[in-house]
Design an enzyme around this catalytic site. Structure first.
Site, PDB file in Angstrom:
ATOM      1  N   GLU A  48     -44.185   8.545 -24.052  1.00  0.00           N
ATOM      2  CA  GLU A  48     -43.172   9.587 -24.187  1.00  0.00           C
ATOM      3  C   GLU A  48     -41.877   9.165 -23.509  1.00  0.00           C
ATOM      4  O   GLU A  48     -41.859   8.248 -22.687  1.00  0.00           O
ATOM      5  CB  GLU A  48     -43.668  10.906 -23.571  1.00  0.00           C
ATOM      6  CG  GLU A  48     -44.940  11.442 -24.203  1.00  0.00           C
ATOM      7  CD  GLU A  48     -45.377  12.765 -23.607  1.00  0.00           C
ATOM      8  OE1 GLU A  48     -44.724  13.238 -22.655  1.00  0.00           O
ATOM      9  OE2 GLU A  48     -46.375  13.335 -24.094  1.00  0.00           O
ATOM     10  N   TYR A  96     -51.326  17.843 -26.343  1.00  0.00           N
ATOM     11  CA  TYR A  96     -50.241  17.636 -25.382  1.00  0.00           C
ATOM     12  C   TYR A  96     -49.872  16.156 -25.280  1.00  0.00           C
ATOM     13  O   TYR A  96     -48.694  15.796 -25.267  1.00  0.00           O
ATOM     14  CB  TYR A  96     -50.646  18.185 -24.016  1.00  0.00           C
ATOM     15  CG  TYR A  96     -49.535  18.112 -22.996  1.00  0.00           C
ATOM     16  CD1 TYR A  96     -48.483  19.032 -23.027  1.00  0.00           C
ATOM     17  CD2 TYR A  96     -49.529  17.122 -22.021  1.00  0.00           C
ATOM     18  CE1 TYR A  96     -47.444  18.965 -22.105  1.00  0.00           C
ATOM     19  CE2 TYR A  96     -48.497  17.043 -21.094  1.00  0.00           C
ATOM     20  CZ  TYR A  96     -47.461  17.963 -21.142  1.00  0.00           C
ATOM     21  OH  TYR A  96     -46.429  17.892 -20.242  1.00  0.00           O
ATOM     22  N   GLU A 100     -45.555  13.672 -29.116  1.00  0.00           N
ATOM     23  CA  GLU A 100     -44.420  12.883 -29.597  1.00  0.00           C
ATOM     24  C   GLU A 100     -44.844  11.831 -30.618  1.00  0.00           C
ATOM     25  O   GLU A 100     -44.025  11.029 -31.077  1.00  0.00           O
ATOM     26  CB  GLU A 100     -43.678  12.253 -28.415  1.00  0.00           C
ATOM     27  CG  GLU A 100     -43.064  13.304 -27.496  1.00  0.00           C
ATOM     28  CD  GLU A 100     -42.099  12.730 -26.476  1.00  0.00           C
ATOM     29  OE1 GLU A 100     -41.730  11.540 -26.595  1.00  0.00           O
ATOM     30  OE2 GLU A 100     -41.703  13.486 -25.565  1.00  0.00           O
ATOM     31  N   PRO A 176     -97.397 -29.195  -6.230  1.00  0.00           N
ATOM     32  CA  PRO A 176     -97.424 -27.887  -5.567  1.00  0.00           C
ATOM     33  C   PRO A 176     -96.693 -27.921  -4.229  1.00  0.00           C
ATOM     34  O   PRO A 176     -96.822 -28.882  -3.460  1.00  0.00           O
ATOM     35  CB  PRO A 176     -98.920 -27.617  -5.382  1.00  0.00           C
ATOM     36  CG  PRO A 176     -99.591 -28.424  -6.449  1.00  0.00           C
ATOM     37  CD  PRO A 176     -98.760 -29.668  -6.586  1.00  0.00           C
TER      38      PRO A 176
END
Length: 314
Positions: A48, A96, A100, A176
């Site tokens: 805006e 709102y 624009e 292991p």
């Protein structure tokens, strides 16, 4: 005076916020477009005041999927944003912010007063992401209550994630106690690592983790299954009660034996099919001796070599 709860000051968490940002920079515009849309039930930002004599600004409204603190909203949208708890309905805020006619971003849909959104939001997240893990992270209660329905929806929707990459296969060999499992555990974040239960076909608890560890392996998976896991094509694996897509990008196989010893030469048609899928071979520096972790080191081989006289990764 700021409200206080549990010893903290500042506005309490809310789902719905409005914000204004005057004279936004390009970096600030980019930041506002960056948050994933899965955060929001509805999100809209209008530009805006671009005409002469007015202050250019962004006017936005966010209805988050879950409540967010003031500071978290600031973190998402930018420190300079003026933020307040929203009033009015989602539709009123949409009108709102868009008055624009110049929108920076809009995603989701305005929610009606009292609209049930937990399951519908979870469904939206599922169809957008194609991932049950994402739903579980963002909507845990809804996920627990509706797991089977969400899983079935994913199967029939065509949105289920599918592997379309070559999964890297790293084989770690040693005696292991030399630290193979530790090597695997340190490979990636535990949050993204799945340890395959040994000596069975089930993948219970697998939810698409990117790293899979097959620990202490000596050939207990069927040959064909192992080849499929180590390949590049879409694959589903079995759980007790269903199937899940296999999405690993890396498989770590630890073993006391080399891949030469995993399967009988009479039981498999072409062992090279496995070797060419192996990305790397990591050997204890002397895998033929009983060594402690402190007594040696892991070495990445470059086959063919004396330890493994066959080509890999081709």
């Amino acid at each position: 005076m700021p409200s206080k709860k549990n010893g903290r000051s500042g506005p309490q968490p809310h789902k719905r916020w409005v914000f204004t940002l005057n004279n936004p920079s390009e970096d600030e515009r980019k930041k506002i477009r960056e948050p994933p849309i899965s955060l929001f039930d509805y999100f809209i930002v209008g530009e805006e005041g671009n005409e002469e004599g007015r202050t250019p600004h962004l006017q936005g409204f966010a209805n988050f999927v879950k409540k967010q603190t003031f500071n978290k909203v600031k973190w998402y949208l930018g420190a300079r944003c003026h933020i307040e708890k929203a009033k009015g309905t989602d539709q009123q805020n949409k009108e709102y912010c868009s008055k624009e006619g110049n929108l920076l971003i809009e995603c989701g849909a305005p929610r009606s007063q009292g609209q049930r959104s937990d399951l519908s939001t979870a469904v939206s997240t599922l169809l957008e992401s194609g991932s049950l893990v994402t739903v579980a992270e963002q909507h845990p209660v809804t996920f627990v209550r509706n797991f089977r329905g969400l899983a079935e929806l994913l199967k029939v929707s065509g949105k289920m994630q599918k592997r379309d990459w070559k999964t890297n296969v790293h084989v770690i060999v040693g005696p292991p106690g030399c630290g193979k499992s530790k090597w695997a555990a340190n490979f990636a974040d535990p949050e993204t690592t799945y340890w395959k239960p040994p000596r069975n076909k089930w993948w219970d608890g697998y939810h698409g983790e990117e790293v899979v560890v097959i620990d202490d392996f000596y050939g207990w998976l069927p040959w064909d299954d192992l080849l499929r896991l180590c390949d590049r094509y879409p694959l589903t694996v079995e759980t007790k009660g269903g199937t899940v897509p296999f999405l690993a990008r890396s498989i770590l196989i630890t073993s006391n034996q080399t891949p030469l010893e995993w399967y009988s030469s009479t039981a498999v048609p072409a062992v090279e099919a496995l070797y060419r899928r192996i990305t790397s071979l990591v050997f204890w520096k002397n895998a033929t001796e009983q060594s402690t972790e402190e007594g040696g080191q892991f070495v990445t081989l470059s086959p063919p070599c004396p330890e493994f006289p066959y080509e890999i990764n081709y």
